[in-house]
Design a protein around this motif. Structure first.
Motif, PDB file in Angstrom:
ATOM      1  N   THR A   1      -6.226  -1.777   0.692  1.00  0.00           N
ATOM      2  CA  THR A   1      -5.698  -2.259  -0.057  1.00  0.00           C
ATOM      3  C   THR A   1      -6.086  -1.595  -1.845  1.00  0.00           C
ATOM      4  O   THR A   1      -4.829  -1.165  -2.270  1.00  0.00           O
ATOM      5  CB  THR A   1      -4.892  -3.385  -0.267  1.00  0.00           C
ATOM      6  OG1 THR A   1      -5.192  -3.976   1.408  1.00  0.00           O
ATOM      7  CG2 THR A   1      -3.701  -3.676  -0.624  1.00  0.00           C
TER       8      THR A   1
ATOM      9  N   ALA B   1      -6.134   2.383  -1.992  1.00  0.00           N
ATOM     10  CA  ALA B   1      -4.555   2.974  -2.054  1.00  0.00           C
ATOM     11  C   ALA B   1      -4.233   2.494  -3.963  1.00  0.00           C
ATOM     12  O   ALA B   1      -3.324   2.971  -3.834  1.00  0.00           O
ATOM     13  CB  ALA B   1      -3.933   2.142  -1.228  1.00  0.00           C
TER      14      ALA B   1
ATOM     15  N   ALA C   1       0.660  -1.248  -0.167  1.00  0.00           N
ATOM     16  CA  ALA C   1       0.238   0.485  -0.156  1.00  0.00           C
ATOM     17  C   ALA C   1       0.577   1.258  -0.051  1.00  0.00           C
ATOM     18  O   ALA C   1       0.433   2.383  -0.424  1.00  0.00           O
ATOM     19  CB  ALA C   1      -0.959  -0.052   1.325  1.00  0.00           C
TER      20      ALA C   1
END
Length: 309
Positions: free
Chosen positions: A73, A76, A45
């Motif tokens: 996740t 990101a 990330a």
């Protein structure tokens, strides 16, 4: 930009922080938050937030925790197409922080990481074949680590490994023998576990000697806590780097951000000393934030500064 492939743990962090000085053996007033975590996931990330195209190879469950980890996740910027949803339950990391943001105790339920076996690694063959860097975390089983190292070797991709903890370093030590690494990033305890001796309080020269005995590892970046870090390069003099100090809000994820920033700079082909310096800055920025992976990490780091202090 060149892609990074990260193979490692993904779990849900549960962080409880006391609002007053901790009193052991009793209930303490405080706050609790949940967020995606795991060493591999955090590194992935942070890399993506810094601007490096990143693919994560991991395993979560089909439960609400797994869905939260995947959603955060992916938000990101990480490619999560190679994260399997096959675990009976998603792993968890429960941390208790004192009122100063320092870790008091933690419990890691990382059973799901043991499902990242060779077959999960081999499914990433196409991604690894075009990767500029493969990042591994020590939560991997030894056979999965070997599979990842062999796959990276076939692709000619350099490998960076974070041992994660002393027990996991001991578990992986045999799998690492005779296998080349670009960078190994242990703390002093983990380095001691890898070489089979106690290095607590060891001077830089002793740490460098231990690093030199690890075999085919080009760079050993030893994290030394308050003493900063020591970068040991095969055939070269070790270089000491000072820690970057600042306010402490939450220490969770600092080491993961440190490694991600290092890898980001390595992928740019810049000097390793720049990578180490930016790593220390990333750790300080993360500690000053309540987030395990600071969402504005890119904007608070001097990524284009070739003379990072």
């Amino acid at each position: 930009m060149t892609r990074a492939v990260v193979v490692g743990g993904a779990n849900l962090d549960v962080k409880a922080r006391s609002t007053a000085a901790l009193e052991p053996g009793t209930s303490n007033p405080g706050t609790t938050v949940t967020a995606a975590g795991g060493v591999g996931r955090n590194v992935a990330a942070a890399l993506a937030l810094l601007g490096t195209p990143t693919t994560l190879v991991s395993v979560v469950g089909g439960d609400d925790a797994g869905r939260q980890v995947l959603a955060e996740t992916e938000a990101a910027g990480v490619d999560v197409s190679l994260v399997r949803r096959s675990a009976p339950r998603t792993g968890s990391y429960t941390a208790v922080l004192d009122d100063q943001g320092e870790l008091a105790v933690a419990v890691a339920d990382m059973e799901a990481s043991d499902l990242v076996g060779p077959e999960a690694v081999l499914a990433a063959r196409r991604a690894v074949s075009s990767a500029g860097l493969v990042v591994l975390d020590g939560n991997l089983r030894p056979d999965a680590l070997v599979a990842a190292l062999e796959l990276a070797g076939e692709a000619g991709a350099p490998v960076v490994l974070d041992p994660v903890s002393a027990p996991k370093a001991r578990r992986l030590a045999g799998a690492l023998r005779g296998r080349p690494l670009h960078t190994l990033s242990p703390n002093t305890t983990e380095l001691g576990a890898l070489v089979g001796r106690d290095l607590a309080g060891a001077a830089p020269a002793e740490l460098a000697a231990a690093a030199a005995g690890l075999g085919d590892v080009t760079h050993v970046w030893v994290r030394r806590g308050r003493d900063g870090s020591l970068l040991c390069t095969a055939g070269g003099r070790p270089r000491q780097h000072a820690r970057v100090d600042g306010p402490v809000v939450d220490v969770t994820g600092a080491g993961d951000a440190m490694l991600a920033a290092y890898c980001h700079v390595v992928l740019q082909g810049r000097p390793l000393d720049d990578a180490v310096r930016l790593g220390h800055l990333a750790a300080a920025a993360t500690v000053a934030s309540p987030h395990t992976v600071r969402p504005d990490l890119r904007s608070v780091l001097p990524l284009d500064d070739r003379s990072t202090p």
